[in-house]
Design a protein around this motif. Structure first.
Motif, short mmCIF file in Angstrom:
data_model
loop_
_atom_site.label_atom_id
_atom_site.label_comp_id
_atom_site.label_asym_id
_atom_site.label_seq_id
_atom_site.Cartn_x
_atom_site.Cartn_y
_atom_site.Cartn_z
N ASN A 3 0.85 -1.19 0.00
CA ASN A 3 0.00 0.00 0.00
C ASN A 3 0.89 1.23 0.00
N LEU A 4 0.65 2.14 -0.93
CA LEU A 4 1.47 3.34 -1.05
C LEU A 4 0.67 4.56 -0.63
N LEU A 5 1.30 5.42 0.15
CA LEU A 5 0.74 6.73 0.46
C LEU A 5 1.66 7.74 -0.20
N THR A 6 1.10 8.52 -1.09
CA THR A 6 1.90 9.45 -1.86
C THR A 6 1.48 10.88 -1.55
N GLY A 7 2.36 11.81 -1.88
CA GLY A 7 2.05 13.21 -1.72
C GLY A 7 3.30 14.00 -1.45
N CYS A 82 2.41 -6.68 9.56
CA CYS A 82 2.38 -5.40 8.85
C CYS A 82 3.68 -4.65 9.10
N ILE A 83 4.21 -4.08 8.03
CA ILE A 83 5.39 -3.23 8.17
C ILE A 83 5.07 -1.89 7.51
N PHE A 84 5.21 -0.83 8.28
CA PHE A 84 5.01 0.53 7.80
C PHE A 84 6.38 1.15 7.58
N ILE A 85 6.60 1.68 6.40
CA ILE A 85 7.88 2.32 6.06
C ILE A 85 7.58 3.78 5.76
N ASP A 86 7.96 4.64 6.66
CA ASP A 86 7.65 6.07 6.53
C ASP A 86 8.81 6.81 5.88
N GLY A 87 8.51 7.54 4.83
CA GLY A 87 9.50 8.42 4.21
C GLY A 87 10.67 7.70 3.58
N ILE A 88 10.40 6.71 2.75
CA ILE A 88 11.48 5.92 2.14
C ILE A 88 12.44 6.80 1.34
N LEU A 89 11.95 7.86 0.71
CA LEU A 89 12.83 8.71 -0.10
C LEU A 89 13.66 9.67 0.73
N SER A 110 5.90 -9.77 0.40
CA SER A 110 4.53 -9.85 0.87
C SER A 110 3.91 -11.20 0.54
N ALA A 111 4.12 -11.67 -0.68
CA ALA A 111 3.57 -12.96 -1.10
C ALA A 111 4.24 -14.12 -0.37
N GLN A 112 5.56 -14.06 -0.20
CA GLN A 112 6.30 -15.14 0.45
C GLN A 112 6.02 -15.22 1.94
N CYS A 113 5.94 -14.07 2.59
CA CYS A 113 5.90 -14.03 4.05
C CYS A 113 4.55 -13.61 4.62
N ASP A 114 3.60 -13.32 3.76
CA ASP A 114 2.27 -12.88 4.18
C ASP A 114 2.34 -11.63 5.06
N ILE A 115 3.04 -10.61 4.56
CA ILE A 115 3.19 -9.34 5.25
C ILE A 115 2.55 -8.26 4.39
N ASP A 116 1.77 -7.38 5.03
CA ASP A 116 1.26 -6.20 4.35
C ASP A 116 2.22 -5.05 4.58
N PHE A 117 2.58 -4.37 3.50
CA PHE A 117 3.47 -3.22 3.59
C PHE A 117 2.69 -1.94 3.34
N TYR A 118 3.04 -0.91 4.08
CA TYR A 118 2.52 0.44 3.88
C TYR A 118 3.74 1.34 3.74
#
Length: 141
Positions: A3-7, A82-89, A110-118
């Motif tokens: 899941n991507l949050l952009t802006g 779930c893993i949330f990654i804030d401000g990757i750039l 995500s497919a291998q480990c059944d993790i949702d990423f944000y």
């Protein structure tokens, strides 16, 4: 799922990420991880969320090392949901042109480990060329 949050910078992505992480911590039965760049602003993250500060891992300097870091996190704790990654750039060595490859690799994890990423990205949707939106990758805003 990725899941991507952009802006643009300053558009409230971090607070959205914190709110989503707090919701997921209540809803899921596994562990939630929140990855951020500095030690600032962790007070509103729920106590049961594992907060990881990337300033503590300055040896991670590219996408490959970041992906290895995520695999290591999962190998140490298979209960991560779930893993949330804030401000990757905001990482010095990660650029917007790295995002298609990064997102593709997150989809595989995500497919291998059944993790949702944000993942929050300081760029507009139109600036993210090369990212294939699909059933396993979507933009939330």
């Amino acid at each position: 799922m990725v899941n991507l949050l952009t802006g643009p910078k300053g558009s409230g992505k971090t607070q959205q990420m914190i709110d989503l992480a707090n919701q997921q911590a209540k809803a899921c039965s596994g562990n939630v991880v929140f990855i951020k760049n500095s030690h600032r602003d962790t007070s509103s993250v729920a106590f049961d969320i594992r907060v990881v500060c990337m300033d503590d891992y300055d040896a991670i300097t590219n996408i490959d090392e970041y992906i290895g870091f995520l695999y290591g996190m999962y190998s140490a704790n298979h209960d991560v949901e779930c893993i949330f990654i804030d401000g990757i750039l905001k990482r010095d060595h990660i650029k917007s042109e790295d995002m298609p490859k990064f997102v593709e690799r997150l989809e595989k994890i995500s497919a291998q480990c059944d993790i949702d990423f944000y993942v929050s990205i300081s760029a507009g949707k139109d600036d993210l060329t090369g990212i294939n939106l699909s059933e396993t990758c979507k933009v939330l805003n």
